[in-house]
Design an enzyme around this catalytic site. Structure first.
Site, mmCIF file in Angstrom:
data_model
loop_
_atom_site.group_PDB
_atom_site.id
_atom_site.type_symbol
_atom_site.label_atom_id
_atom_site.label_comp_id
_atom_site.label_asym_id
_atom_site.label_seq_id
_atom_site.Cartn_x
_atom_site.Cartn_y
_atom_site.Cartn_z
ATOM 1 N N ALA A 59 0.838 -1.289 -0.076
ATOM 2 C CA ALA A 59 -0.123 0.039 -0.089
ATOM 3 C C ALA A 59 0.879 1.191 0.083
ATOM 4 O O ALA A 59 2.006 1.286 0.358
ATOM 5 C CB ALA A 59 -0.953 0.040 1.206
ATOM 6 N N SER A 62 -0.797 8.352 -0.609
ATOM 7 C CA SER A 62 -0.848 9.163 -1.900
ATOM 8 C C SER A 62 0.249 10.278 -1.759
ATOM 9 O O SER A 62 0.398 10.795 -0.565
ATOM 10 C CB SER A 62 -2.139 9.476 -2.302
ATOM 11 O OG SER A 62 -2.874 8.432 -2.531
ATOM 12 N N HIS A 119 -8.923 -2.752 4.775
ATOM 13 C CA HIS A 119 -9.113 -4.295 4.686
ATOM 14 C C HIS A 119 -7.703 -5.092 5.244
ATOM 15 O O HIS A 119 -7.841 -6.157 5.500
ATOM 16 C CB HIS A 119 -9.634 -4.907 3.502
ATOM 17 C CG HIS A 119 -8.673 -4.724 2.187
ATOM 18 N ND1 HIS A 119 -8.998 -4.841 1.108
ATOM 19 C CD2 HIS A 119 -7.404 -4.303 2.212
ATOM 20 C CE1 HIS A 119 -8.096 -4.747 0.248
ATOM 21 N NE2 HIS A 119 -6.989 -4.260 0.701
ATOM 22 N N THR A 223 -9.072 -3.516 -4.485
ATOM 23 C CA THR A 223 -9.317 -4.958 -4.642
ATOM 24 C C THR A 223 -9.482 -5.507 -3.089
ATOM 25 O O THR A 223 -9.590 -4.839 -2.347
ATOM 26 C CB THR A 223 -8.193 -5.515 -5.350
ATOM 27 O OG1 THR A 223 -8.251 -6.671 -5.490
ATOM 28 C CG2 THR A 223 -6.585 -5.346 -4.398
#
Length: 231
Positions: A59, A62, A119, A223
């Site tokens: 991950a 940004s 998640h 996803t």
């Protein structure tokens, strides 16, 4: 270019995002939020460089110019909700480090409900540790929550939302998330696979939405947990 807005400190970074030729944001509400939330609490590697940084578990956090652009796009909607005197509700999908979730909570004010959903359990724990450095009060009050779950289906327990931010690219328009927008609410979301667009989505009424392309982007895909860990 947008990625030249970096600074030596958090204040430098925010000033450059606002005042350089890029003019990533103009809203005082965005400035106050980004000054109140030090990016250095949320990433250990070059926090004030205007580029994405890895945070583990495949991950990223940004680039600051993307966070500033997202906050700018949502600032009017959040501001209107705050001015109305009603409880402002905000959802941050793929909350990752917790940085933008904290900025959104500052923007939405002390009577808001802001939820980050992520998640990957390790990222949830890491983000809570990040937030506790200087924003434990928001966690303790319940104004800000970080939930472990599948952000693709949103968090209907607190819907409808005044504002939704999606921090990963949905392959198509995320209808489950759109359904959780309040009438008059706004979502910003990257959409696409090979070619991605950062979209502003406004709910007009029960059946109609309006979309606007803000820019072309490159985001990690939105996803499931297994796919992310196997990439």
């Amino acid at each position: 270019m947008a990625w030249r807005s970096h600074g030596r400190t958090n204040a430098d970074l925010v000033r450059n995002l606002e005042t350089s030729e890029n003019r990533i944001f103009t809203s005082p509400r965005v400035r106050e939020a980004m000054l109140a939330v030090d990016r250095g609490d949320f990433t250990k590697i070059d926090p004030y460089q205007d580029s994405p940084q890895g945070i583990g578990c495949r991950a990223t956090i940004s680039a600051p110019h993307m966070h500033a652009a997202a906050l700018e796009a949502l600032s009017e909607t959040i501001g209107n909700a705050v001015k109305s005197g009603q409880e402002c509700r905000v959802l941050d999908v793929g909350s990752g480090s917790g940085y933008l979730t904290a900025c959104l909570a500052v923007m939405a004010g002390p009577t808001s409900k802001v939820v980050g959903i992520e998640h990957i359990g390790q990222l949830v724990n890491d983000s809570l540790a990040n937030l506790k450095k200087h924003h434990s009060d928001m966690l303790a009050s319940g104004r800000l929550q970080i939930i472990e779950g599948d952000g693709r289906v949103g968090y209907p327990q607190l819907a409808p939302y005044d504002a939704i931010h999606v921090g990963a690219a949905s392959p198509q328009m995320p209808t489950d998330l759109i359904s959780q927008l309040k009438i008059g609410g706004r979502m910003v979301v990257p959409v696409g696979v090979a070619e991605q667009r950062f979209l502003q989505v406004d709910r007009i009424n029960e059946t109609d939405i309006a979309t606007k392309t803000l820019m072309d982007v490159i985001y990690v895909p939105l996803t499931d947990k297994a796919a992310q860990m196997c990439r």
